[in-house]
Design an enzyme around this catalytic site. Structure first.
Site, PDB file in Angstrom:
ATOM      1  CG  ASP A  19      -7.031  -4.437   3.885  1.00  0.00           C
ATOM      2  OD1 ASP A  19      -7.973  -4.223   4.716  1.00  0.00           O
ATOM      3  OD2 ASP A  19      -7.033  -3.517   2.896  1.00  0.00           O
ATOM      4  CG  ASP A  71      -2.703 -19.988  -1.244  1.00  0.00           C
ATOM      5  OD1 ASP A  71      -2.080 -20.051  -0.111  1.00  0.00           O
ATOM      6  OD2 ASP A  71      -2.406 -20.421  -1.979  1.00  0.00           O
ATOM      7  CG  ASP A 128     -12.479  -6.337   6.226  1.00  0.00           C
ATOM      8  OD1 ASP A 128     -11.716  -6.024   7.248  1.00  0.00           O
ATOM      9  OD2 ASP A 128     -13.243  -5.905   5.457  1.00  0.00           O
ATOM     10  CE1 TYR A 135      -3.178  -2.714  -0.130  1.00  0.00           C
ATOM     11  CE2 TYR A 135      -3.687  -2.421   2.228  1.00  0.00           C
ATOM     12  CZ  TYR A 135      -4.081  -2.993   1.276  1.00  0.00           C
ATOM     13  OH  TYR A 135      -4.950  -3.923   1.170  1.00  0.00           O
ATOM     14  CE  LYS A 161       0.738 -17.535  -3.185  1.00  0.00           C
ATOM     15  NZ  LYS A 161      -0.417 -18.774  -2.969  1.00  0.00           N
TER      16      LYS A 161
END
Ligand code: NAD
Length: 356
Positions: free
Chosen positions: A244, A220, A248, A142, A188
């Site tokens: 992020d 994943d 959620d 980000y 990852k």
């Protein structure tokens, strides 16, 4: 007697309603546990734009640094949606986080037994879930440079330095030590070099915490495991973008957005806020659920002011109020004995705190 200065940012929409109830609970818990709190109010977001023409006035960004912690409601609303990006309420919040250097975002997910049917998942999967996502907040893709949107291609850069990984990993291990002693580091590393460094540094940090178990998980797989068997997790440590998304996803285990608190902490400052927004659709009606903000104040007591007993006292009071069947409108369809207003919910939790 210990004295703490708390910066209060009520913000927009339901912000003032839910923060007022939280102050009521803080006053009750501080009296009971023998410390004193003083409050100073600052403006941020839409209300700050209306007064100063700036959603993050210097007075707020500098003022809050002279306090021991920041309690925040929510910002935003349609009224300010058409403003240019740098004037929008959300920009105010990003600037505040950056100014405070709060690099670790903590989101606990607790499933209250009384509200088990509020989740879309089966009760046997979520009963007893108690996990905490520790997300890196001010680095990664980000913020990484270079970034660009060109005519026929666009790109962002996922970058982490050794020091950035080390400081967030340390936070996660410190917190795991106070919990059930397990860290799941999510990355990852099978595809991304940045994740390979992440893994290497997390393993180095783990050597200083022999009482904490470390496991690695690909993102994943983590997305799948959170739904399949969330009880396996204690602390989930991860980068900005993965956190992020996963936080959620994890928040939905508990079913209602009005219940979930968060803390954003750095080496010196801390910002405590509910995960939800300013809910303009219900603002001013007295039906907002103040529990997420009250639970954020409990996190403030635990992580910032080190008043662990007072934090536990608030959390127990919330559980008991729910157990006794009091519900705000958003959770009223789950075993309600009495539907109460925002104000009444705040008063009930404050009373239960004094009886704890
Ligand atoms: P929202 O979280 O404000 O609301 C989503 C839904 O949940 C709404 O139906 C709302 O009524 C309900 N809800 C939220 N909090 C509740 C509570 N405490 N009690 C009962 N119901 C509650 O998200 P949104 O509608 O997408 O955004 C509204 C505004 O909030 C936007 O301007 C957005 O930019 C802003 N926002 C701010 C923050 C923040 O301040 N940290 C976070 C997210 C969104």
């Amino acid at each position: 007697m210990k004295k703490y200065k708390i910066a209060i940012i009520k913000g927009d929409g339901i912000g003032p309603e839910i923060v007022d109830e939280t102050i009521k609970v803080l006053d009750s818990v501080s009296t009971k546990h023998g410390f004193s709190l003083s409050y100073k109010e600052y403006l941020l977001g839409g209300e700050a734009y209306d007064v100063y023409g700036d959603p993050a006035p210097e007075e707020t960004l500098e003022g809050v640094k002279n306090t021991d912690a920041v309690l925040f409601g929510a910002i935003g609303g349609e009224k300010w949606d058409t403003l240019p990006r740098d004037k929008r309420p959300e920009t105010g919040l990003l600037k505040l986080r950056k100014a405070l250097g709060v690099y670790a975002n903590l989101r606990p997910v607790t499933v209250y037994d009384e509200l088990i049917n509020a989740s879309t998942l089966k009760p046997n999967v979520i009963k007893g879930v108690d996990l905490l996502v520790v997300r890196e907040l001010i680095g990664g893709i980000y913020f990484g440079e270079p970034r660009a949107l060109e005519e026929d291609r666009a790109y962002n850069t996922m970058v982490y330095s050794r020091d950035e990984i080390k400081r967030i990993a340390k936070k996660a291990f410190e917190i795991a030590k106070q919990r059930r002693g397990k860290v799941t580091s999510v990355d990852k590393a099978n595809v991304l070099e940045v994740s390979q460094l992440w893994r290497e540094v997390v393993e180095e940090v783990a050597k200083d915490y022999s009482d904490v178990t470390l496991e690695h998980m690909y993102v994943d797989n983590a997305a799948m495991q959170i739904i399949r068997d969330p009880k396996q997790f204690d602390v989930i440590l991860t980068s900005n973008i993965f956190g992020d998304i996963l936080s959620d996803e994890a928040s939905m285990l508990s079913g209602s957005i009005g219940l979930l608190p968060s803390a954003s902490i750095g080496d010196r400052y801390g910002l405590y806020e509910p995960i939800h927004g300013s809910a303009p659709d219900i603002a001013g009606q007295g039906i907002a659920n103040p529990i997420a903000t009250i639970a954020s104040a409990a996190m403030m007591l635990r992580y910032q002011l080190k008043e662990e007993k007072a934090a536990n006292c608030i959390e127990n009071a919330i559980k008991k109020v729910l157990k006794d069947g009091y519900r705000t409108k958003d959770i009223s369809s789950f075993d309600a004995k009495e539907i109460v207003t925002t104000y009444e919910m705040g008063s009930l939790i404050a009373q239960y705190v004094s009886k704890e």
